[in-house]
Design an enzyme around this catalytic site. Structure first.
Site, PDB file in Angstrom:
ATOM      1  N   CYS A  73     -21.754 -29.570 -28.130  1.00 18.74           N
ATOM      2  CA  CYS A  73     -21.376 -30.286 -29.354  1.00 18.74           C
ATOM      3  C   CYS A  73     -22.158 -31.594 -29.390  1.00 18.74           C
ATOM      4  O   CYS A  73     -22.047 -32.407 -28.475  1.00 18.74           O
ATOM      5  CB  CYS A  73     -19.873 -30.552 -29.309  1.00 18.74           C
ATOM      6  SG  CYS A  73     -19.283 -31.583 -30.641  1.00 18.74           S
ATOM      7  N   HIS A  74     -22.975 -31.776 -30.401  1.00 16.87           N
ATOM      8  CA  HIS A  74     -23.711 -33.046 -30.490  1.00 16.87           C
ATOM      9  C   HIS A  74     -24.073 -33.470 -31.916  1.00 16.87           C
ATOM     10  O   HIS A  74     -24.614 -34.543 -32.121  1.00 16.87           O
ATOM     11  CB  HIS A  74     -25.013 -32.967 -29.672  1.00 16.87           C
ATOM     12  CG  HIS A  74     -26.070 -32.120 -30.323  1.00 16.87           C
ATOM     13  ND1 HIS A  74     -26.015 -30.765 -30.333  1.00 16.87           N
ATOM     14  CD2 HIS A  74     -27.190 -32.466 -31.003  1.00 16.87           C
ATOM     15  CE1 HIS A  74     -27.065 -30.282 -30.975  1.00 16.87           C
ATOM     16  NE2 HIS A  74     -27.794 -31.290 -31.403  1.00 16.87           N
TER      17      HIS A  74
END
Ligand code: UDP
Length: 356
Positions: A201-202
């Protein structure tokens, strides 16, 4: 023929590894690599050059940790200087980052032919910095190397048929990389359970929104009670988890190198991600994927029901979708991203073009 390759962010190192290996097979082609510095940590940059045997960058601009405008502006200036010094026949850019756009602008203003790898992708969400970067880069590219037929259609819809740019469908260089490195995968040093979910997740749309990031972390906490979750943590997400005071209860590890990533992909039971690249890699390694976004550029994965969009703003959707996808019997036997020879097709194409 001299190609000046611009890279700066993790996914670009992986794409460049595939194309650089193809370049080395052709006589009379030299590649000069420029690293803008956008990603700079050892585990976000150096590890890829070392493990994937990417030639050491010839120019390193060390530009990072700035606002989008400042970063893109300084990169534009820096890359312009390198182009003037190196006088390449082609500038090659990848994907959709600030390094991509800066490289594209620098080349086009100096009238150097520009090739864009991973062209034609659209999320139709203009709030994503990546969408702006890719649309602008496509418009000024001399040749657009598209990974999918959807990318070709997107460009047709934008009128590219009437413009001077050349549009070619070549497949996806990330498929070349996945095939090549599959046998070279490496077990990470941390504990890897027998069954687990691989998560990354970024994306700014998730990390910068406290409610969305809380829904993701709390949802993963709940899923972890059913199947262990492993999250190689992007530095940006690490900062926001601390800033919002979130309490992950699953296994978080530092970002891993590509060989370890391939091991995790080969051994996980499902992928949950907001990454573009990882959605395709889940498919290459025949793993179901839940995409933590409202839309994706890789729509063919959704159409073939190997990937499912999760609207993370809705509390609980991540858990209910996990339960649904866990029970699905998924057919991965479809060819969507070429034959694994995309990098060679790209180099051959550039060699065959008359430079005007
Ligand atoms: N990746 C990696 N280590 C990690 C996380 C991702 O090697 O800890 C790889 C992943 O396998 C994929 C690429 O990085 O090949 C994707 O990059 P990222 O998610 O940063 O960018 P995006 O694809 O969304 O542009």
């Amino acid at each position: 023929m001299k190609i000046l390759t611009i890279v700066g962010a993790r996914p670009q190192f992986i794409k460049a590894a595939a194309v650089s290996r193809a370049v080395a097979k052709f006589e009379g082609v030299t590649e000069v690599i420029v690293h803008t510095g956008q990603h700079f940590d050892k585990n976000m940059s150096d590890v890829f050059f070392e493990e994937m045997h990417i030639p050491k960058p010839d120019h390193h601009l060390h530009i990072n940790s700035l606002s989008h405008g400042a970063m893109t502006g300084r990169m534009l200036e820096g890359i312009e200087g390198v182009i003037l010094e190196e006088k390449p026949d082609w500038v090659l850019v990848y994907g959709d980052t600030n390094s991509t756009l800066a490289g594209a602008l620098a080349a086009s203003k100096l009238h150097i032919p520009l090739a864009h790898v991973e062209a034609g992708l659209r999320s139709f969400n203009m709030k994503m910095p990546e969408e702006v970067n890719r649309i602008l880069t496509d418009r000024i590219s001399t040749v657009l190397f598209c990974p999918t037929s959807t990318a070709i259609k997107n460009l047709e819809n934008e009128g590219f048929g009437k413009l001077e740019n050349e549009v070619v469908q070549v497949g996806d260089v990330m498929y070349d990389a996945a095939l090549f490195y599959a046998e070279k995968s490496r077990k990470p040093a941390f504990d890897v359970p027998e069954k687990f979910i691989l998560t990354t997740c970024h994306r700014a749309e998730n990390t910068d929104d406290p409610k969305k990031l809380a829904n993701i972390i709390n949802g993963l906490n709940e899923i972890h009670r059913d199947t262990p979750v492993i999250l190689p943590l992007h530095p940006r997400t690490k900062n926001y988890i601390a800033k919002y005071g979130l309490q992950p209860e699953f296994q978080m590890v530092d970002p891993v190198g590509y060989l370890e990533m391939v091991y995790l992909l080969q051994n996980c039971s499902m992928v949950m991600t907001d990454s573009g690249g990882l959605q395709k890699e889940a498919f290459f390694f025949k793993k179901p994927c839940i995409t933590l976004r409202d839309e994706t550029e890789w729509v063919e994965l959704i159409e073939h029901k190997v990937n499912y969009l999760c609207h993370v703003a809705n509390e609980g959707e991540i858990v209910s979708l996990f339960k649904q996808v866990k029970g699905e019997d998924i057919d991965f036997e479809v060819n969507l991203y070429g034959k694994g020879d995309t990098s060679e097709l790209i180099v051959r194409d550039l060699l065959g073009r008359k430079i005007k």
